[in-house]
Design a protein around this motif. Structure first.
Motif, PDB file in Angstrom:
ATOM      1  N   LYS A 515       0.820  -1.219   0.000  1.00  0.00           N
ATOM      2  CA  LYS A 515       0.000   0.000   0.000  1.00  0.00           C
ATOM      3  C   LYS A 515       0.851   1.265   0.000  1.00  0.00           C
ATOM      4  O   LYS A 515       2.085   1.226   0.009  1.00  0.00           O
ATOM      5  CB  LYS A 515      -0.991  -0.008   1.162  1.00  0.00           C
ATOM      6  CG  LYS A 515      -1.969  -1.201   1.104  1.00  0.00           C
ATOM      7  CD  LYS A 515      -3.066  -1.082   2.119  1.00  0.00           C
ATOM      8  CE  LYS A 515      -4.027  -2.264   2.043  1.00  0.00           C
ATOM      9  NZ  LYS A 515      -4.729  -2.318   0.747  1.00  0.00           N
ATOM     10  N   THR A 516       0.145   2.398  -0.041  1.00  0.00           N
ATOM     11  CA  THR A 516       0.830   3.679  -0.152  1.00  0.00           C
ATOM     12  C   THR A 516       1.211   4.229   1.213  1.00  0.00           C
ATOM     13  O   THR A 516       0.663   3.843   2.242  1.00  0.00           O
ATOM     14  CB  THR A 516      -0.066   4.702  -0.870  1.00  0.00           C
ATOM     15  OG1 THR A 516      -1.289   4.834  -0.153  1.00  0.00           O
ATOM     16  CG2 THR A 516      -0.347   4.275  -2.298  1.00  0.00           C
ATOM     17  N   LYS A 517       2.150   5.175   1.186  1.00  0.00           N
ATOM     18  CA  LYS A 517       2.565   5.854   2.415  1.00  0.00           C
ATOM     19  C   LYS A 517       1.402   6.673   2.974  1.00  0.00           C
ATOM     20  O   LYS A 517       0.500   7.078   2.234  1.00  0.00           O
ATOM     21  CB  LYS A 517       3.745   6.787   2.115  1.00  0.00           C
ATOM     22  CG  LYS A 517       5.000   6.087   1.651  1.00  0.00           C
ATOM     23  CD  LYS A 517       6.074   7.119   1.299  1.00  0.00           C
ATOM     24  CE  LYS A 517       7.349   6.422   0.828  1.00  0.00           C
ATOM     25  NZ  LYS A 517       8.392   7.387   0.441  1.00  0.00           N
ATOM     26  N   PRO A 518       1.428   6.954   4.271  1.00  0.00           N
ATOM     27  CA  PRO A 518       0.355   7.776   4.867  1.00  0.00           C
ATOM     28  C   PRO A 518       0.210   9.137   4.194  1.00  0.00           C
ATOM     29  O   PRO A 518      -0.881   9.701   4.149  1.00  0.00           O
ATOM     30  CB  PRO A 518       0.804   7.924   6.322  1.00  0.00           C
ATOM     31  CG  PRO A 518       1.692   6.756   6.574  1.00  0.00           C
ATOM     32  CD  PRO A 518       2.376   6.468   5.279  1.00  0.00           C
ATOM     33  N   THR A 519       1.317   9.650   3.655  1.00  0.00           N
ATOM     34  CA  THR A 519       1.273  10.969   3.025  1.00  0.00           C
ATOM     35  C   THR A 519       0.891  10.907   1.549  1.00  0.00           C
ATOM     36  O   THR A 519       0.811  11.958   0.889  1.00  0.00           O
ATOM     37  CB  THR A 519       2.649  11.644   3.144  1.00  0.00           C
ATOM     38  OG1 THR A 519       3.649  10.782   2.568  1.00  0.00           O
ATOM     39  CG2 THR A 519       2.993  11.918   4.600  1.00  0.00           C
ATOM     40  N   ALA A 520       0.689   9.696   1.022  1.00  0.00           N
ATOM     41  CA  ALA A 520       0.403   9.543  -0.410  1.00  0.00           C
ATOM     42  C   ALA A 520      -0.958   8.911  -0.623  1.00  0.00           C
ATOM     43  O   ALA A 520      -1.326   7.960   0.069  1.00  0.00           O
ATOM     44  CB  ALA A 520       1.486   8.696  -1.070  1.00  0.00           C
TER      45      ALA A 520
END
Length: 703
Positions: A515-520
Motif C-alpha cells: 500500500k501507499t505511504k500515509p502521506t500519499a
C-alpha cells in the motif's frame, strides 16, 4: 587540478587494460569530458582497431574520433627513432595530445603494450612521452609468478628509474599478484625515493582468473574457429587445455573445472563423453570442446547432439591439426572485449575492491565538475547503493538476463540478493550460463518455511475481499506475490521484477498489501533522464492517465523527493501549454490549482507553474516569459499534466537526443518495488536494482 595521467606497464600481459577501465570510470565520476589517448599503439594484423582504445571508447561511449586517440604504431615510432627523427615523433605526439587537451577536461593516456622484442626500448619511450606531456605516471607492475621479494625489488628499481628520468610517479598498482603476497608489506615498503613531490600511493590487486584466463569466445576469435554448437555459451572461462588422446576412462581423470578439451574431430567417443560429463553432477564442468583437423562428428552423432534441448557446452572446430592448434593456443591470453559485459564488470569490480578510489581520486583531482553525464550518474548510483548494502529480491530467477545482471550486482557488491524460483531449475540454469552466483540467496516459494506465515498474512490483509486461506496459499506460490510479501514482512528491503512479468502483475501485489505511504494517496512514477551533461526527472510518465489537481501536487512533491534522493537538486516545473497567466482553460486551471496545493504542502520547495517546456528549460526563453523565477530556465524536475503528454515526451527526448532513460521508478509506496520493461537490458536491471536499494536506504533513514 591535474589534467592528465599516464598509465604505463613494465611487461606484457600485466592487466593494463583492466586498470585503465577502472581509472576511466573513476575519472568519469567527477569529470564531465575525459579523453583517452594512446601515443603509441601496437600493429593489428587484421587492420582493426587497437584493442584498448576500442574497449574504452565503446564501453564508456566516449565521443572521440578513433583517429584522434593515437599518434603512431610501434613500428612507425621505431623507424622514426632509428632514422634520427625522435624530435618529429615527439612533436607530432604533442600536437595530437594538445588537440585533445583543448577539447577535454582531462586526458587519460596509456602506454605501449610491451609486445615488441625490446622491453627496454618501450620503457624508455613511455618515460620520454610521459615526461614531455607533463603527465604524472601510474605504474602497473605485474605480480604474476613473482614472489614477494622479487616484486618489491623489481618494482622499486622501476620506480627509481622512472623518477630518475624526471617522471612524477603518482601511484603504483601491483596487478595480478599471487594469492600469498602480503599486500600491506608491499604497500609499506614500496616508496618513491628520488624525486617525491608527494608520497606514492601503492595498491595490490590479486590475480583474478576470470580476467587472466581467456573465454571460449577468445579461443574462437584467436583460432578463427567455427562454432558448431553452443554459440550462446561462449562466455565460459577456459582455465586450461586438455588434449584428449587416450581412452575415456583415463581421459576423465584429467578433466577439471574450466578445462577445454582438444581432440580430433573424429573422436566421437571423447565428444560424447565431454557432453555427458557436463550434464553430470559427478564430474567437473568443462568449458568447451575444440575439434581439430577440420573433422566433424558423423551425421548420426550430430543428430544425437541436436536432440538435446540444447548442447550443454560450446563445440568449436578448426582446420589445423592438434599439435599446431595447441602451439598457437600457447600464445593466447585473456582479453577484455567491450561486448563481454561480464568480464568488463569483473574488471571494474576487482579494481574497486582493491584500489581506494576515493584516495586515488583525491590525489588526482582537486575539483569536481558540476556536470553529470550518464556514466557519472550510473557510477554514482552503484556507489550510493554500495554505501549501505540492502536486501533486494528478484522473483524472476528463470530469466537469463536477470541471472546475468545478478552476477554483475554481486561482483560490484551493490546489494544482497534473493533470487526466487525452483531452486534446482535456477541453479541448473546458472550452471548452464556459466555464472558465479555463490553470493546470492536462492528461495523456492513452494518449499520455503515462510510459506504458511506469508499465506496467513495475505489472508488477513485480503479477507475483506473474500479471499480464502487456501486461495492465499495459492497466491503465495506465485513468485511475485511471495517476493512482495518478503518486502512487506521486512525479510527483504525492496523488489525488482518485470523482465518477464507484465507491469500489472509486478505492482498489483504491492497495491494489495504494501500500500501507499500515509502521506500519499496514489502511486506514481518518474524517469531519470540522463542527458549528455545533466540529469532531469520526468513525472508521471507511466502510471496515472489523468491525475486531478490534488494528485498532480502530490506527484510534484514526491518527484522532488525522489530527485533529492538521487542527488538531483529539485527545481520543479509544473508543465502546461501556457506559461504564467498567459493561457486559459480547464487544463491550465488544473495545473494552477496543483501549483497552489503543492506550495501550500511544501512551501520550502522551489516550484513554479504553469510553465511551457521551453520556458522551464531554456534560460533565454524564461527571461522573456517569466523573468525573475527561481525555477524557469533551470528546472530539473518536470511534472507533466497527464500520462499521454509525459509518456510521449520522455520517449521523444530519449530517441531524438540519445538520452538514457532510467525507470520507471515507482514512488508513493510504503516500501520500494520497481518495474522493469520486458525489453530491458542487463544494464537496465543493474541500474533498477541499484535505484531500489537507494530507495530502501532512504526509507530506513540511512541517507
Amino acid at each position: 587540478m591535474s589534467k592528465n595521467l599516464y598509465i604505463t606497464a613494465t611487461e606484457p600481459q600485466s592487466g593494463k587494460s583492466a586498470v585503465a577501465l577502472g581509472v576511466m570510470q573513476l575519472l568519469l565520476r567527477d569529470i564531465r569530458k575525459v579523453a583517452f589517448f594512446r601515443p603509441i599503439i601496437s600493429e593489428r594484423v587484421d587492420g582493426g582497431r587497437d584493442h584498448d582504445v576500442n574497449l574504452l571508447l565503446t564501453h564508456f561511449n566516449l565521443d572521440i574520433p578513433y583517429e584522434d586517440t593515437f599518434a603512431y604504431t610501434l613500428a612507425e615510432a621505431r623507424e622514426l627513432i632509428n632514422n634520427g627523427e625522435s624530435a618529429v615523433l615527439m612533436e607530432n605526439i604533442l600536437n595530437k595530445y594538445k588537440a585533445l587537451e583543448a577539447k577535454y577536461d582531462f586526458v587519460l593516456c596509456e602506454g605501449t603494450d610491451f609486445r615488441g622484442k625490446d622491453a627496454a626500448f618501450e620503457f624508455d619511450l613511455n618515460a620520454s612521452i610521459a615526461a614531455n606531456l607533463g603527465c604524472p605516471a601510474l605504474l602497473i607492475a605485474s605480480g604474476r609468478d613473482k614472489s614477494e621479494e622479487e616484486l618489491l625489488s623489481t618494482t622499486q628499481l622501476t620506480v627509481d628509474s622512472m623518477e630518475e628520468k624526471g617522471l612524477d610517479v603518482f601511484a603504483t598498482v601491483i596487478n595480478r599478484a599471487e594469492k600469498n603476497v602480503d599486500h600491506a608489506k608491499i604497500a609499506e615498503n614500496l616508496k618513491c625515493k628520488v624525486n617525491c613531490s608527494q608520497p606514492m600511493a601503492v595498491y595490490v590487486i590479486p590475480e583474478e582468473e576470470g580476467l587472466g584466463n581467456p573465454t571460449v569466445k577468445d579461443v574462437q576469435k584467436w583460432l578463427e574457429a567455427e562454432v558448431i554448437y553452443g554459440a550462446d555459451r561462449l562466455e565460459a572461462v577456459v582455465e586450461d587445455f586438455v588434449v584428449a588422446a587416450m581412452q575415456i576412462g583415463n581421459f576423465l581423470d584429467y578433466v577439471e573445472n574450466g578445462s577445454m578439451v582438444i581432440t580430433p574431430g573424429d573422436r566421437e567417443d571423447i565428444i560424447l563423453t565431454a557432453l555427458a560429463s557436463r550434464l553430470s553432477g559427478s564430474f567437473a564442468d568443462i568449458s568447451g570442446v575444440l575439434l581439430t583437423g577440420g573433422l566433424k562428428p558423423s551425421e548420426n552423432v550430430q543428430r544425437l547432439i541436436e536432440g538435446w534441448s540444447g548442447a550443454p557446452l560450446p563445440i568449436l572446430s578448426v582446420k589445423g591439426h592438434t599439435y599446431q592448434t595447441t602451439q598457437k593456443l600457447a600464445e593466447l591470453y585473456g582479453r577484455i572485449d567491450p561486448e563481454d559485459l561480464r568480464k568488463v564488470s569483473l574488471a571494474l569490480g576487482t579494481f574497486e575492491s582493491h584500489v581506494n578510489s576515493e584516495e586515488l581520486g583525491k590525489r588526482l583531482i582537486d575539483r569536481k565538475s558540476s556536470k553529470v553525464t550518464p556514466k557519472m550518474f550510473e557510477y554514482n548510483l552503484v556507489e550510493k547503493a554500495k554505501s549501505h548494502r540492502m536486501r533486494i529480491v528478484l522473483p524472476e530467477g528463470e530469466c537469463d538476463r536477470v541471472l546475468r545482471a545478478a552476477e554483475i550486482i554481486l561482483r560490484r557488491n551493490v546489494c544482497e540478493l534473493f533470487i526466487l524460483g525452483d531452486e534446482a531449475s535456477v541453479k541448473a540454469k546458472v550452471s548452464e550460463l556459466g555464472l558465479d552466483l555463490s553470493g546470492a540467496h536462492f528461495v523456492d516459494p513452494k518449499s520455503s518455511d515462510k510459506l504458511d506465515e506469508y499465506a496467513q498474512a495475505y489472508f488477513e490483509a485480503r479477507k475483506h475481499k473474500g479471499i480464502l486461506l487456501e486461495d492465499a496459499r495459492d497466491r503465495m506460490l506465485d513468485a511475485t506475490y511471495f517476493a512482495t510479501m518478503m518486502v512487506h514482512k521486512d525479510d527483504a528491503d525492496g523488489m525488482v521484477s518485470g523482465a518477464l512479468n507484465t507491469t500489472a502483475h509486478t505492482i498489483r501485489p504491492a497495491f494489495e498489501f504494501i500500500k501507499t505511504k500515509p502521506t500519499a494517496s496514489i502511486v506514481s512514477s518518474v524517469f531519470l533522464m540522463c542527458m549528455k551533461d545533466r540529469v532531469h526527472v520526468y513525472g508521471d510518465c507511466a502510471v496515472n492517465p489523468n491525475p486531478k489537481a490534488e494528485q498532480l501536487a502530490e506527484i510534484a512533491i514526491g518527484s522532488a523527493e525522489t530527485a533529492r534522493i538521487f542527488g538531483v537538486e529539485p527545481r520543479v516545473a509544473m508543465l502546461s501549454y501556457s506559461t504564467g497567466s498567459s493561457g486559459k482553460g480547464a487544463d491550465v486551471d488544473r495545473v494552477k490549482e496543483a501549483v497552489a496545493l503543492a506550495k501550500e504542502k511544501a512551501p520550502q520547495l522551489a516550484l513554479e507553474g504553469p510553465l511551457q517546456f521551453d520556458a522551464a528549460i531554456d534560460p533565454g526563453v524564461a527571461a522573456t516569459k517569466l523573468p525573475g523565477s527561481e525555477v524557469a530556465g533551470k528546472a530539473t524536475v518536470f511534472i507533466f499534466p497527464d500520462l499521454n503528454t509525459g509518456n510521449n515526451t520522455y520517449k521523444a527526448v530519449q530517441r531524438s537526443s540519445g538520452a538514457v532513460a532510467i525507470g520507471p521508478v515507482l514512488q508513493g509506496l510504503n516500501k520500494p518495488v520497481n518495474d522493469l520493461s520486458r525489453g530491458c537490458t542487463i544494464p537496465d536491471i543493474v541500474n533498477t536494482v541499484a535505484i531500489t536499494a537507494i530507495q530502501a536506504q532512504a526509507e530506513k533513514g540511512l541517507i
